[in-house]
Scaffold this active site. Structure first.
Site, PDB file in Angstrom:
ATOM      1  N   GLU A  31       6.193  42.463 -14.742  1.00 47.93           N
ATOM      2  CA  GLU A  31       5.176  41.426 -14.555  1.00 47.93           C
ATOM      3  C   GLU A  31       4.137  41.941 -13.578  1.00 47.93           C
ATOM      4  O   GLU A  31       4.464  42.377 -12.474  1.00 47.93           O
ATOM      5  CB  GLU A  31       5.801  40.161 -13.962  1.00 47.93           C
ATOM      6  N   TYR A  85      10.679  31.235 -19.058  1.00 45.86           N
ATOM      7  CA  TYR A  85      10.871  31.585 -17.651  1.00 45.86           C
ATOM      8  C   TYR A  85      11.442  30.359 -16.940  1.00 45.86           C
ATOM      9  O   TYR A  85      10.764  29.347 -16.806  1.00 45.86           O
ATOM     10  CB  TYR A  85       9.504  31.954 -17.057  1.00 45.86           C
ATOM     11  N   ASP A 107       2.769  30.017  -5.377  1.00 44.59           N
ATOM     12  CA  ASP A 107       3.307  31.135  -4.615  1.00 44.59           C
ATOM     13  C   ASP A 107       3.534  30.821  -3.148  1.00 44.59           C
ATOM     14  O   ASP A 107       2.737  30.136  -2.518  1.00 44.59           O
ATOM     15  CB  ASP A 107       2.366  32.344  -4.738  1.00 44.59           C
TER      16      ASP A 107
END
Lengths: 186, 278
Positions: B49, B174, B60
């Site tokens: 990735e 994911y 994040d």
């Protein structure tokens, strides 16, 4: 809610709808609160006042200087560079210091239903002083943007025209920031 | 069949879980990223990735935020990351997935992006702030150019949402192991295995697990329940610590080979243990 109340009160006092609504626009909750109650009244002109901050590159005027983008889950005008990175923003009014604007306000811009203008940090502080000195009301710096624009608009209007300004908060919270700002100028 | 699907099929044929390391492209700069990607592949990364840095990375944690800031200061943009991928593809066969946020893609133009990404050699795209319900515009383009648009599931996803997302899934899905943002966690949630088992039972595509996995032990634990183990912040941390030092590449490589070893050992695969010294 604020729009419905304002609509009811202005009709009681003036027996008609206002010619102009003026509200500050950061993310846009203040402005939409007022505007929603008047959207269908085509005779009512609506003005959204964005934060011009300190000028080019140091402002939070997403409609004036932004491009269509997607931020925090909505598609609207966003202050960004040509690669899609969000730009740093500035406004003396913390509530306007945001790189995007609500999608409804973006749509109303595209529809030309709401007209957008900008007011600088300096003008906003003057607006705050004006209302404090003439009405004894200390408006929040956010709302003071609307006051500042009203002070520019009103001299151009007829005396029988009605202007409704949205004051959505008190300015006590801003006094230290304003004092610092004025200190830096002198 | 895309390179991602082929890679998973090959691994599954001998019961191996994929290792997917994540690094932010352009941290500390794109030349180093080029070397790092090759090192990741050499040390056992099955897919990679590549983070395309974004100014407002709301999914994040602080480690990746700092990495994105460093990359943006060096002028990293989506266009430059596509150039990097094009360069990498001359010598690299590992599937590459771009991990990014929607605005840079939107500004670049969805159609132009899908075409350029495919041409450069990108295999999949993961756009963390684009939920499947809003993804039709982009998905149309990525499908047309045979790119896998990868969607996320979270511990808070209801079963009906899991089903909805899985109907649109391509490449792999994911699974975000923890609630909250990316970043190393000391322990993984106790119900992780159960959640992943439920998703795998109905998923037409492999299930990768990421967010919070930072050690070989955790990687092994996840390999025992999932089709892929995704590790990001721990790598960003190493890059941050050794950036500019001569042993940066080696340190990153050693960490990744440690993860790979732990994953293979967990599945009792040959090659799990290094050959004894002669």
């Amino acid at each position: 809610m604020i729009g419905r109340e304002a609509r009811k009160q202005i009709r009681q006092r003036e027996r008609r709808l206002p010619d102009y609504l003026i509200a500050c626009v950061g993310g846009g909750s203040n402005a939409m609160g007022l505007f929603t109650a008047f959207l269908a009244d085509s005779e009512v002109r609506m003005i959204g006042v964005e934060a011009g901050g300190l000028g080019e590159g140091k402002n939070a005027a997403s409609i004036a200087g932004g491009h269509v983008g997607v931020l925090h889950g909505s598609k609207s005008y966003v202050l960004q560079d040509e690669t899609g990175q969000i730009r740093d923003t500035h406004s003396l009014a913390p509530g306007l210091d945001y790189p995007g604007v609500g999608p409804e306000l973006s749509y109303l811009h595209d529809q030309r239903r709401v007209e957008y203008v900008t007011v600088s940090d300096h003008q906003a502080v003057e607006g705050m002083k004006l209302l404090a000195e003439t009405e004894g009301i200390i408006p929040a710096l956010e709302s003071a943007h609307a006051v500042a624009y009203a002070a520019l608009l009103v001299p151009r209007l007829r005396s029988d025209q009605v202007v409704l300004i949205n004051l959505s908060g008190r300015g006590d919270k801003d006094l230290q920031g304003v004092a610092r700002f004025l200190g830096e100028l002198h | 069949m895309t390179r991602i699907t082929e890679t998973f099929a090959a691994l599954q044929s001998h019961g191996e879980a994929a290792l997917i390391p994540y690094i932010t492209a352009g941290d500390p700069d794109l030349e180093v990223t080029f070397r790092l990607v090759h090192e990741l592949a050499r040390q056992g990364a099955d897919l990679i990735e590549l983070g395309v840095p974004f100014s407002d990375p709301m999914a994040d944690g602080p480690t990746h935020q700092r990495a994105a800031e460093r990359a943006l200061r060096r002028g990293t943009s989506l266009a430059r990351v596509l150039d990097l991928v094009q360069n990498l593809r001359r010598t690299l066969s590992v599937p590459l997935i771009l991990f990014t946020y929607y605005n840079p893609i939107f500004r670049y133009g969805g159609e132009r992006f899908a075409r350029d990404a495919r041409q450069a050699g990108v295999d999949g795209v993961l756009c963390v702030d684009l939920p499947p319900e809003e993804a039709n515009e982009l998905k149309q383009e990525t499908d047309r150019h045979d790119l896998d648009l990868i969607f996320l599931l979270a511990p808070t996803s209801s079963l009906s949402r899991v089903r909805t997302v899985l109907t649109r899934a391509r490449g792999f899905v994911y699974y975000v192991a923890v609630t909250g943002v990316t970043g190393a966690r000391a322990t993984l949630p106790p119900d992780l295995g159960e959640m992943v088992r439920r998703i795998r039972a109905i998923s037409p595509v492999p299930v990768g697990v990421g967010f919070g996995i930072s050690s070989p032990e955790q990687a092994a634990q996840v390999a025992s329940i999932a089709d892929a183990v995704i590790v990001g912040s721990a790598l960003s941390q190493i890059i941050e610590t050794y950036s500019g030092q001569p042993d940066l590449i080696e340190r990153v490589g050693a960490f990744v080979s440690g993860l790979k070893l732990a994953i293979r050992r967990e599945r009792n695969l040959p090659g799990a243990d290094p050959s004894p010294p002669e």
